[in-house]
Design a protein around this motif. Structure first.
Motif, PDB file in Angstrom:
ATOM      1  N   ARG A  79       0.847  -1.188   0.000  1.00 13.71           N
ATOM      2  CA  ARG A  79       0.000   0.000   0.000  1.00 13.71           C
ATOM      3  C   ARG A  79       0.882   1.237   0.000  1.00 13.71           C
ATOM      4  NH1 ARG A  79      -5.284   0.654   3.838  1.00 13.71           N
ATOM      5  NH2 ARG A  79      -3.895   1.485   5.412  1.00 13.71           N
ATOM      6  N   HIS A  80       0.542   2.186  -0.861  1.00 12.61           N
ATOM      7  CA  HIS A  80       1.293   3.438  -0.916  1.00 12.61           C
ATOM      8  C   HIS A  80       1.115   4.163   0.413  1.00 12.61           C
ATOM      9  CE1 HIS A  80       2.504   7.469  -2.156  1.00 12.61           C
ATOM     10  NE2 HIS A  80       3.054   6.920  -3.215  1.00 12.61           N
ATOM     11  N   THR A  83      -1.002   7.741  -0.185  1.00  8.15           N
ATOM     12  CA  THR A  83      -2.307   7.712  -0.847  1.00  8.15           C
ATOM     13  C   THR A  83      -3.151   6.516  -0.448  1.00  8.15           C
ATOM     14  OG1 THR A  83      -1.564   6.408  -2.744  1.00  8.15           O
ATOM     15  CG2 THR A  83      -1.242   8.786  -2.863  1.00  8.15           C
ATOM     16  N   LYS A  85      -3.110   3.769  -1.786  1.00 12.46           N
ATOM     17  CA  LYS A  85      -3.495   2.951  -2.944  1.00 12.46           C
ATOM     18  C   LYS A  85      -2.841   1.576  -2.843  1.00 12.46           C
ATOM     19  CE  LYS A  85      -4.022   2.874  -7.893  1.00 12.46           C
ATOM     20  NZ  LYS A  85      -3.516   1.548  -8.260  1.00 12.46           N
ATOM     21  N   LYS A 104      10.220  -0.657 -17.171  1.00  9.71           N
ATOM     22  CA  LYS A 104       9.454  -0.393 -15.964  1.00  9.71           C
ATOM     23  C   LYS A 104      10.290  -0.697 -14.714  1.00  9.71           C
ATOM     24  CE  LYS A 104       4.821  -1.434 -14.368  1.00  9.71           C
ATOM     25  NZ  LYS A 104       3.552  -2.114 -14.622  1.00  9.71           N
ATOM     26  N   LYS A 107      12.707   2.151 -14.270  1.00  7.25           N
ATOM     27  CA  LYS A 107      12.050   3.381 -13.805  1.00  7.25           C
ATOM     28  C   LYS A 107      11.761   3.320 -12.308  1.00  7.25           C
ATOM     29  CE  LYS A 107       7.517   4.516 -14.234  1.00  7.25           C
ATOM     30  NZ  LYS A 107       6.251   4.829 -14.943  1.00  7.25           N
ATOM     31  N   TRP A 108      11.186   2.213 -11.866  1.00 12.05           N
ATOM     32  CA  TRP A 108      10.771   2.142 -10.469  1.00 12.05           C
ATOM     33  C   TRP A 108      11.950   1.928  -9.521  1.00 12.05           C
ATOM     34  CZ3 TRP A 108       6.648   4.319  -8.858  1.00 12.05           C
ATOM     35  CH2 TRP A 108       5.569   4.457  -9.733  1.00 12.05           C
ATOM     36  N   ARG A 111      13.167   5.538  -9.100  1.00 13.68           N
ATOM     37  CA  ARG A 111      12.288   6.340  -8.246  1.00 13.68           C
ATOM     38  C   ARG A 111      12.306   5.858  -6.805  1.00 13.68           C
ATOM     39  NH1 ARG A 111       6.520   7.561 -11.115  1.00 13.68           N
ATOM     40  NH2 ARG A 111       7.317   8.701 -12.905  1.00 13.68           N
ATOM     41  N   ARG A 114      15.633   6.334  -4.906  1.00 15.22           N
ATOM     42  CA  ARG A 114      15.794   7.748  -4.545  1.00 15.22           C
ATOM     43  C   ARG A 114      14.943   8.107  -3.352  1.00 15.22           C
ATOM     44  NH1 ARG A 114      15.594  11.257 -10.090  1.00 15.22           N
ATOM     45  NH2 ARG A 114      17.759  10.951 -10.712  1.00 15.22           N
ATOM     46  N   TRP A 115      13.702   7.612  -3.331  1.00 16.18           N
ATOM     47  CA  TRP A 115      12.796   7.953  -2.246  1.00 16.18           C
ATOM     48  C   TRP A 115      13.214   7.289  -0.953  1.00 16.18           C
ATOM     49  CZ3 TRP A 115       9.392   5.458   1.103  1.00 16.18           C
ATOM     50  CH2 TRP A 115       8.478   6.289   1.767  1.00 16.18           C
TER      51      TRP A 115
ATOM     52  N   SER B  58      -0.342   4.742 -10.766  1.00 14.23           N
ATOM     53  CA  SER B  58       0.395   3.732  -9.990  1.00 14.23           C
ATOM     54  C   SER B  58       0.366   4.034  -8.502  1.00 14.23           C
ATOM     55  CB  SER B  58       1.860   3.681 -10.424  1.00 14.23           C
ATOM     56  OG  SER B  58       1.951   3.514 -11.802  1.00 14.23           O
ATOM     57  N   CYS B  59       0.517   5.306  -8.176  1.00 14.55           N
ATOM     58  CA  CYS B  59       0.616   5.684  -6.765  1.00 14.55           C
ATOM     59  C   CYS B  59      -0.720   6.131  -6.192  1.00 14.55           C
ATOM     60  CB  CYS B  59       1.629   6.820  -6.579  1.00 14.55           C
ATOM     61  SG  CYS B  59       3.274   6.355  -7.142  1.00 14.55           S
ATOM     62  N   HIS B  60      -1.566   6.656  -7.054  1.00 15.74           N
ATOM     63  CA  HIS B  60      -2.915   7.064  -6.647  1.00 15.74           C
ATOM     64  C   HIS B  60      -3.851   6.730  -7.786  1.00 15.74           C
ATOM     65  CE1 HIS B  60      -2.301  10.390  -9.390  1.00 15.74           C
ATOM     66  NE2 HIS B  60      -1.339  10.900  -8.663  1.00 15.74           N
ATOM     67  N   MET B  61      -5.125   6.875  -7.521  1.00 16.22           N
ATOM     68  CA  MET B  61      -6.109   6.654  -8.580  1.00 16.22           C
ATOM     69  C   MET B  61      -5.775   7.541  -9.780  1.00 16.22           C
ATOM     70  SD  MET B  61     -10.024   7.830  -8.426  1.00 16.22           S
ATOM     71  CE  MET B  61     -10.975   7.977  -9.929  1.00 16.22           C
ATOM     72  N   GLU B  86       6.814  14.538  -4.184  1.00 21.19           N
ATOM     73  CA  GLU B  86       7.485  13.373  -4.777  1.00 21.19           C
ATOM     74  C   GLU B  86       7.980  13.722  -6.176  1.00 21.19           C
ATOM     75  OE1 GLU B  86       5.953  11.043  -1.500  1.00 21.19           O
ATOM     76  OE2 GLU B  86       7.570  10.662  -2.916  1.00 21.19           O
ATOM     77  N   ASN B  87       8.991  13.011  -6.608  1.00 26.32           N
ATOM     78  CA  ASN B  87       9.473  13.207  -7.971  1.00 26.32           C
ATOM     79  C   ASN B  87       8.724  12.268  -8.907  1.00 26.32           C
ATOM     80  OD1 ASN B  87      10.855  13.223 -10.410  1.00 26.32           O
ATOM     81  ND2 ASN B  87      12.819  13.640  -9.430  1.00 26.32           N
ATOM     82  N   VAL B 155      -9.000   4.845   4.569  1.00 26.90           N
ATOM     83  CA  VAL B 155      -9.288   5.923   3.620  1.00 26.90           C
ATOM     84  C   VAL B 155      -8.113   6.901   3.592  1.00 26.90           C
ATOM     85  CG1 VAL B 155     -10.879   7.750   2.956  1.00 26.90           C
ATOM     86  CG2 VAL B 155     -11.763   5.651   3.994  1.00 26.90           C
ATOM     87  N   SER B 157      -7.502  10.085   3.280  1.00 23.02           N
ATOM     88  CA  SER B 157      -7.753  11.472   2.872  1.00 23.02           C
ATOM     89  C   SER B 157      -8.845  11.489   1.814  1.00 23.02           C
ATOM     90  CB  SER B 157      -6.487  12.121   2.329  1.00 23.02           C
ATOM     91  OG  SER B 157      -6.351  11.885   0.945  1.00 23.02           O
ATOM     92  N   ASN B 160      -8.434  10.036  -1.777  1.00 22.98           N
ATOM     93  CA  ASN B 160      -8.499   8.596  -2.037  1.00 22.98           C
ATOM     94  C   ASN B 160      -9.928   8.220  -2.440  1.00 22.98           C
ATOM     95  OD1 ASN B 160      -8.080   5.862  -2.097  1.00 22.98           O
ATOM     96  ND2 ASN B 160      -7.610   5.651   0.094  1.00 22.98           N
TER      97      ASN B 160
END
Lengths: 137, 188
Positions: A79-80, A83, A85, A104, A107-108, A111, A114-115, B58-61, B86-87, B155, B157, B160
Protein backbone atom coordinates in the motif's frame (compact mmCIF):
# COMPACT_ATOMS: atom_id res chain seq x y z
CA UNK A 1 -3.35 -22.48 -46.50
CA UNK A 2 -2.71 -26.15 -47.05
CA UNK A 3 -2.60 -27.80 -43.68
CA UNK A 4 0.25 -30.21 -44.35
CA UNK A 5 3.21 -31.04 -42.17
CA UNK A 6 5.27 -28.21 -43.67
CA UNK A 7 2.78 -25.65 -42.40
CA UNK A 8 2.17 -27.43 -39.15
CA UNK A 9 5.75 -27.04 -37.89
CA UNK A 10 6.04 -23.28 -38.28
CA UNK A 11 2.54 -22.83 -36.92
CA UNK A 12 3.30 -24.86 -33.81
CA UNK A 13 6.59 -23.03 -33.35
CA UNK A 14 4.84 -19.66 -33.66
CA UNK A 15 2.44 -20.58 -30.92
CA UNK A 16 5.06 -22.09 -28.67
CA UNK A 17 7.62 -19.34 -29.15
CA UNK A 18 5.21 -16.44 -28.77
CA UNK A 19 4.97 -16.94 -25.04
CA UNK A 20 4.84 -13.53 -23.34
CA UNK A 21 8.00 -12.16 -21.75
CA UNK A 22 8.82 -13.82 -18.46
CA UNK A 23 10.18 -12.16 -15.36
CA UNK A 24 13.20 -14.49 -15.48
CA UNK A 25 14.30 -13.23 -18.90
CA UNK A 26 13.91 -9.58 -18.03
CA UNK A 27 15.64 -9.89 -14.67
CA UNK A 28 18.47 -11.96 -16.15
CA UNK A 29 19.01 -9.37 -18.85
CA UNK A 30 19.32 -6.64 -16.25
CA UNK A 31 21.63 -8.74 -14.06
CA UNK A 32 23.91 -9.22 -17.06
CA UNK A 33 23.97 -5.46 -17.60
CA UNK A 34 24.81 -4.85 -13.95
CA UNK A 35 27.64 -7.40 -14.11
CA UNK A 36 29.06 -5.64 -17.12
CA UNK A 37 28.95 -2.43 -15.06
CA UNK A 38 31.07 -3.91 -12.27
CA UNK A 39 28.67 -5.77 -9.96
CA UNK A 40 29.91 -8.95 -8.26
CA UNK A 41 28.00 -12.09 -7.42
CA UNK A 42 24.35 -11.40 -6.61
CA UNK A 43 22.95 -12.55 -3.29
CA UNK A 44 19.25 -12.88 -2.46
CA UNK A 45 19.99 -12.61 1.27
CA UNK A 46 21.75 -9.30 0.74
CA UNK A 47 18.68 -8.21 -1.23
CA UNK A 48 16.42 -9.29 1.64
CA UNK A 49 18.54 -7.35 4.13
CA UNK A 50 18.39 -4.23 1.98
CA UNK A 51 14.62 -4.66 1.66
CA UNK A 52 14.16 -4.30 5.40
CA UNK A 53 16.87 -1.76 6.17
CA UNK A 54 15.50 1.52 7.59
CA UNK A 55 16.78 4.78 6.13
CA UNK A 56 16.38 8.18 7.72
CA UNK A 57 15.84 11.42 5.87
CA UNK A 58 16.81 14.88 7.04
CA UNK A 59 13.51 16.52 6.21
CA UNK A 60 10.99 13.89 7.23
CA UNK A 61 10.42 12.08 10.51
CA UNK A 62 10.63 8.32 10.92
CA UNK A 63 12.40 5.87 8.68
CA UNK A 64 11.76 4.44 5.25
CA UNK A 65 12.43 1.02 3.80
CA UNK A 66 11.20 -0.98 0.82
CA UNK A 67 8.91 -2.72 3.28
CA UNK A 68 7.25 0.60 4.16
CA UNK A 69 5.09 0.34 1.04
CA UNK A 70 5.66 -3.19 -0.21
CA UNK A 71 5.43 -4.86 3.25
CA UNK A 72 7.93 -7.35 4.67
CA UNK A 73 6.73 -9.97 2.23
CA UNK A 74 6.84 -9.04 -1.48
CA UNK A 75 4.34 -11.79 -2.20
CA UNK A 76 1.67 -9.75 -0.44
CA UNK A 77 -0.08 -6.69 -1.83
CA UNK A 78 1.39 -3.47 -0.54
CA UNK A 79 0.00 0.00 0.00
CA UNK A 80 1.29 3.44 -0.92
CA UNK A 81 2.22 5.20 2.30
CA UNK A 82 0.49 8.50 1.56
CA UNK A 83 -2.31 7.71 -0.85
CA UNK A 84 -3.19 4.29 0.59
CA UNK A 85 -3.49 2.95 -2.94
CA UNK A 86 -3.08 -0.80 -3.13
CA UNK A 87 0.10 -2.04 -4.84
CA UNK A 88 0.18 -5.42 -6.58
CA UNK A 89 2.72 -7.89 -5.15
CA UNK A 90 6.23 -7.44 -6.49
CA UNK A 91 7.33 -11.08 -6.33
CA UNK A 92 6.76 -12.71 -9.75
CA UNK A 93 5.71 -15.90 -7.99
CA UNK A 94 2.67 -14.04 -6.64
CA UNK A 95 2.18 -11.69 -9.58
CA UNK A 96 3.14 -12.96 -13.05
CA UNK A 97 3.00 -9.42 -14.45
CA UNK A 98 5.70 -8.19 -12.10
CA UNK A 99 9.32 -7.66 -13.25
CA UNK A 100 8.50 -8.43 -16.86
CA UNK A 101 9.15 -5.05 -18.49
CA UNK A 102 12.80 -3.96 -18.15
CA UNK A 103 11.99 -0.28 -18.76
CA UNK A 104 9.45 -0.39 -15.96
CA UNK A 105 11.90 -2.15 -13.62
CA UNK A 106 14.51 0.54 -14.34
CA UNK A 107 12.05 3.38 -13.81
CA UNK A 108 10.77 2.14 -10.47
CA UNK A 109 14.20 1.14 -9.15
CA UNK A 110 15.32 4.69 -9.85
CA UNK A 111 12.29 6.34 -8.25
CA UNK A 112 12.03 4.01 -5.29
CA UNK A 113 15.73 3.96 -4.44
CA UNK A 114 15.79 7.75 -4.55
CA UNK A 115 12.80 7.95 -2.25
CA UNK A 116 13.92 5.23 0.16
CA UNK A 117 17.68 5.47 0.24
CA UNK A 118 17.95 9.14 -0.79
CA UNK A 119 20.16 8.11 -3.71
CA UNK A 120 20.17 5.73 -6.63
CA UNK A 121 20.92 2.12 -5.78
CA UNK A 122 24.27 0.75 -6.89
CA UNK A 123 24.28 -1.97 -9.56
CA UNK A 124 25.16 -4.42 -6.79
CA UNK A 125 22.17 -3.38 -4.71
CA UNK A 126 19.81 -3.50 -7.69
CA UNK A 127 21.02 -6.96 -8.64
CA UNK A 128 20.70 -8.24 -5.07
CA UNK A 129 17.16 -6.86 -4.81
CA UNK A 130 16.04 -8.35 -8.11
CA UNK A 131 17.59 -11.70 -7.19
CA UNK A 132 15.77 -11.62 -3.85
CA UNK A 133 12.43 -10.88 -5.56
CA UNK A 134 12.88 -13.39 -8.34
CA UNK A 135 13.79 -16.17 -5.92
CA UNK A 136 10.74 -15.69 -3.71
CA UNK A 137 8.61 -18.75 -4.22
CA UNK B 1 -56.70 9.82 -39.43
CA UNK B 2 -53.58 11.75 -40.40
CA UNK B 3 -54.59 14.72 -38.31
CA UNK B 4 -55.32 12.45 -35.38
CA UNK B 5 -51.88 10.81 -35.62
CA UNK B 6 -50.19 14.19 -35.95
CA UNK B 7 -51.93 15.45 -32.84
CA UNK B 8 -50.97 12.33 -30.90
CA UNK B 9 -47.35 12.62 -32.08
CA UNK B 10 -47.26 16.31 -31.09
CA UNK B 11 -48.72 15.48 -27.70
CA UNK B 12 -46.20 12.77 -26.97
CA UNK B 13 -43.43 14.92 -28.43
CA UNK B 14 -44.16 17.77 -26.06
CA UNK B 15 -44.56 15.45 -23.10
CA UNK B 16 -41.17 13.98 -23.91
CA UNK B 17 -39.56 17.39 -24.28
CA UNK B 18 -41.09 18.44 -20.99
CA UNK B 19 -39.76 15.32 -19.37
CA UNK B 20 -36.25 16.00 -20.69
CA UNK B 21 -36.59 19.52 -19.36
CA UNK B 22 -37.26 18.17 -15.90
CA UNK B 23 -34.37 15.79 -16.22
CA UNK B 24 -31.91 18.58 -16.92
CA UNK B 25 -32.97 20.85 -14.06
CA UNK B 26 -29.89 21.96 -12.24
CA UNK B 27 -29.85 21.51 -8.51
CA UNK B 28 -27.34 20.73 -5.83
CA UNK B 29 -28.58 17.30 -5.00
CA UNK B 30 -27.35 14.93 -7.65
CA UNK B 31 -28.89 11.80 -6.30
CA UNK B 32 -32.33 12.24 -7.80
CA UNK B 33 -31.13 12.45 -11.40
CA UNK B 34 -28.27 10.04 -11.33
CA UNK B 35 -28.22 6.68 -13.00
CA UNK B 36 -31.68 7.20 -14.44
CA UNK B 37 -32.13 5.12 -17.53
CA UNK B 38 -32.32 8.11 -19.85
CA UNK B 39 -29.04 9.42 -18.48
CA UNK B 40 -26.78 6.40 -18.52
CA UNK B 41 -23.58 8.38 -18.83
CA UNK B 42 -21.42 8.63 -15.70
CA UNK B 43 -20.96 12.03 -14.06
CA UNK B 44 -17.39 12.37 -15.32
CA UNK B 45 -15.93 10.85 -18.46
CA UNK B 46 -13.90 7.86 -17.24
CA UNK B 47 -10.21 7.46 -18.05
CA UNK B 48 -9.75 5.52 -21.29
CA UNK B 49 -6.03 6.05 -21.81
CA UNK B 50 -3.81 3.11 -20.83
CA UNK B 51 -0.65 5.26 -20.85
CA UNK B 52 -2.25 7.67 -18.40
CA UNK B 53 -3.47 4.85 -16.17
CA UNK B 54 0.00 3.30 -16.18
CA UNK B 55 2.01 6.48 -15.54
CA UNK B 56 -0.41 8.45 -13.38
CA UNK B 57 -2.37 5.68 -11.73
CA UNK B 58 0.40 3.73 -9.99
CA UNK B 59 0.62 5.68 -6.76
CA UNK B 60 -2.91 7.06 -6.65
CA UNK B 61 -6.11 6.65 -8.58
CA UNK B 62 -5.79 7.84 -12.18
CA UNK B 63 -7.94 10.93 -11.70
CA UNK B 64 -10.26 11.62 -14.65
CA UNK B 65 -9.05 14.71 -16.54
CA UNK B 66 -12.59 16.08 -16.38
CA UNK B 67 -12.12 16.86 -12.70
CA UNK B 68 -9.79 19.85 -13.19
CA UNK B 69 -9.53 22.75 -15.64
CA UNK B 70 -6.84 22.68 -18.34
CA UNK B 71 -4.70 25.27 -16.60
CA UNK B 72 -4.49 23.09 -13.49
CA UNK B 73 -3.28 20.16 -15.55
CA UNK B 74 -0.73 22.31 -17.41
CA UNK B 75 0.70 23.63 -14.15
CA UNK B 76 0.77 20.17 -12.63
CA UNK B 77 2.56 18.65 -15.61
CA UNK B 78 5.10 21.48 -15.61
CA UNK B 79 6.03 20.68 -12.01
CA UNK B 80 6.27 16.89 -11.91
CA UNK B 81 9.72 16.97 -10.31
CA UNK B 82 7.99 18.12 -7.15
CA UNK B 83 4.60 16.49 -7.42
CA UNK B 84 3.12 17.07 -3.96
CA UNK B 85 6.53 16.26 -2.50
CA UNK B 86 7.48 13.37 -4.78
CA UNK B 87 9.47 13.21 -7.97
CA UNK B 88 7.12 12.02 -10.68
CA UNK B 89 9.30 13.01 -13.63
CA UNK B 90 8.62 11.55 -17.07
CA UNK B 91 10.55 11.29 -20.32
CA UNK B 92 9.76 14.03 -22.83
CA UNK B 93 7.52 12.12 -25.29
CA UNK B 94 5.41 10.62 -22.49
CA UNK B 95 5.20 14.00 -20.81
CA UNK B 96 3.91 15.62 -23.99
CA UNK B 97 1.35 12.98 -24.84
CA UNK B 98 -0.05 12.94 -21.31
CA UNK B 99 -0.26 16.72 -21.14
CA UNK B 100 -2.13 16.72 -24.46
CA UNK B 101 -4.54 14.08 -23.19
CA UNK B 102 -5.25 15.92 -19.94
CA UNK B 103 -5.81 19.29 -21.57
CA UNK B 104 -7.99 17.84 -24.34
CA UNK B 105 -10.23 16.15 -21.76
CA UNK B 106 -10.15 18.73 -19.00
CA UNK B 107 -13.20 20.05 -17.18
CA UNK B 108 -13.45 23.20 -19.29
CA UNK B 109 -13.63 21.11 -22.44
CA UNK B 110 -15.67 18.15 -21.27
CA UNK B 111 -19.45 18.16 -21.51
CA UNK B 112 -19.87 15.74 -18.62
CA UNK B 113 -22.30 16.79 -15.95
CA UNK B 114 -19.79 17.11 -13.12
CA UNK B 115 -17.13 18.76 -15.26
CA UNK B 116 -19.59 21.51 -16.07
CA UNK B 117 -20.53 21.93 -12.42
CA UNK B 118 -16.88 22.06 -11.46
CA UNK B 119 -16.19 24.85 -13.95
CA UNK B 120 -19.29 26.76 -12.86
CA UNK B 121 -18.08 26.61 -9.27
CA UNK B 122 -14.71 28.12 -10.15
CA UNK B 123 -13.82 31.74 -10.75
CA UNK B 124 -12.51 32.37 -14.27
CA UNK B 125 -8.82 32.33 -13.44
CA UNK B 126 -8.82 29.74 -10.67
CA UNK B 127 -6.71 26.67 -11.34
CA UNK B 128 -6.35 24.67 -8.14
CA UNK B 129 -3.92 21.78 -8.24
CA UNK B 130 -5.94 19.68 -5.85
CA UNK B 131 -9.32 18.28 -6.84
CA UNK B 132 -10.13 18.49 -3.14
CA UNK B 133 -9.72 22.29 -3.30
CA UNK B 134 -12.47 22.74 -5.87
CA UNK B 135 -15.47 24.63 -4.44
CA UNK B 136 -17.75 22.02 -5.99
CA UNK B 137 -15.81 19.22 -4.32
CA UNK B 138 -15.80 20.93 -0.94
CA UNK B 139 -19.52 21.47 -1.12
CA UNK B 140 -20.13 17.81 -1.93
CA UNK B 141 -17.97 16.60 0.98
CA UNK B 142 -18.59 19.24 3.62
CA UNK B 143 -20.75 17.05 5.87
CA UNK B 144 -18.31 14.17 6.23
CA UNK B 145 -16.72 13.92 9.68
CA UNK B 146 -12.92 13.38 9.92
CA UNK B 147 -13.32 10.02 11.63
CA UNK B 148 -14.65 8.62 8.36
CA UNK B 149 -11.83 9.99 6.23
CA UNK B 150 -8.60 11.40 7.72
CA UNK B 151 -8.87 9.29 10.85
CA UNK B 152 -10.05 6.23 8.93
CA UNK B 153 -6.98 4.02 8.27
CA UNK B 154 -8.60 2.53 5.17
CA UNK B 155 -9.29 5.92 3.62
CA UNK B 156 -6.69 8.41 4.84
CA UNK B 157 -7.75 11.47 2.87
CA UNK B 158 -10.41 12.84 0.57
CA UNK B 159 -8.08 12.35 -2.39
CA UNK B 160 -8.50 8.60 -2.04
CA UNK B 161 -11.71 8.51 -4.08
CA UNK B 162 -11.77 4.78 -4.75
CA UNK B 163 -11.79 3.96 -1.03
CA UNK B 164 -15.42 5.05 -0.80
CA UNK B 165 -16.66 5.66 -4.34
CA UNK B 166 -17.03 2.21 -5.77
CA UNK B 167 -17.84 3.51 -9.25
CA UNK B 168 -15.01 6.07 -9.37
CA UNK B 169 -12.96 4.22 -11.94
CA UNK B 170 -15.86 4.26 -14.38
CA UNK B 171 -16.47 7.95 -13.79
CA UNK B 172 -19.43 7.50 -11.46
CA UNK B 173 -19.51 9.27 -8.10
CA UNK B 174 -23.14 8.52 -7.49
CA UNK B 175 -24.14 8.59 -3.83
CA UNK B 176 -25.80 5.21 -4.29
CA UNK B 177 -22.42 3.59 -4.90
CA UNK B 178 -20.69 4.97 -1.82
CA UNK B 179 -19.48 2.51 0.80
CA UNK B 180 -17.24 4.06 3.42
CA UNK B 181 -14.90 1.39 4.86
CA UNK B 182 -15.89 0.54 8.42
CA UNK B 183 -19.01 2.62 8.12
CA UNK B 184 -21.18 1.66 5.14
CA UNK B 185 -23.48 3.66 2.92
CA UNK B 186 -23.72 7.44 2.91
CA UNK B 187 -27.09 9.11 2.67
CA UNK B 188 -27.21 12.87 2.69
Amino acid sequence: MRMDKFMAIPMVLTVVLSVPAQADDSVDALLATYRSQGAGEFDARAGAALWERPFTHAKTPGTRSCATCYTDDPRRAGRHLRTKKSIEPLAPSANPKSLVDTAKIRKWLKRNCRWTLGRECTVQEKGDLLTFLKNMS
Amino acid sequence: MRIFLTVIAALFGSLFIGWQGLASVDDDSDSHYEDQWWQPRPGVAPVANPEYTEECGSCHMAYPPGLLPAESWRTMMAGLDDHFGENAGLDAPTHQSLTDYLVANSADVSQSRRSRKIIRSLSASAAPLRITDLPYFRHEHDKIPPRLVAKNPDVGSLSNCVACHRGAERGSFSERDIRIPGFGRWDD
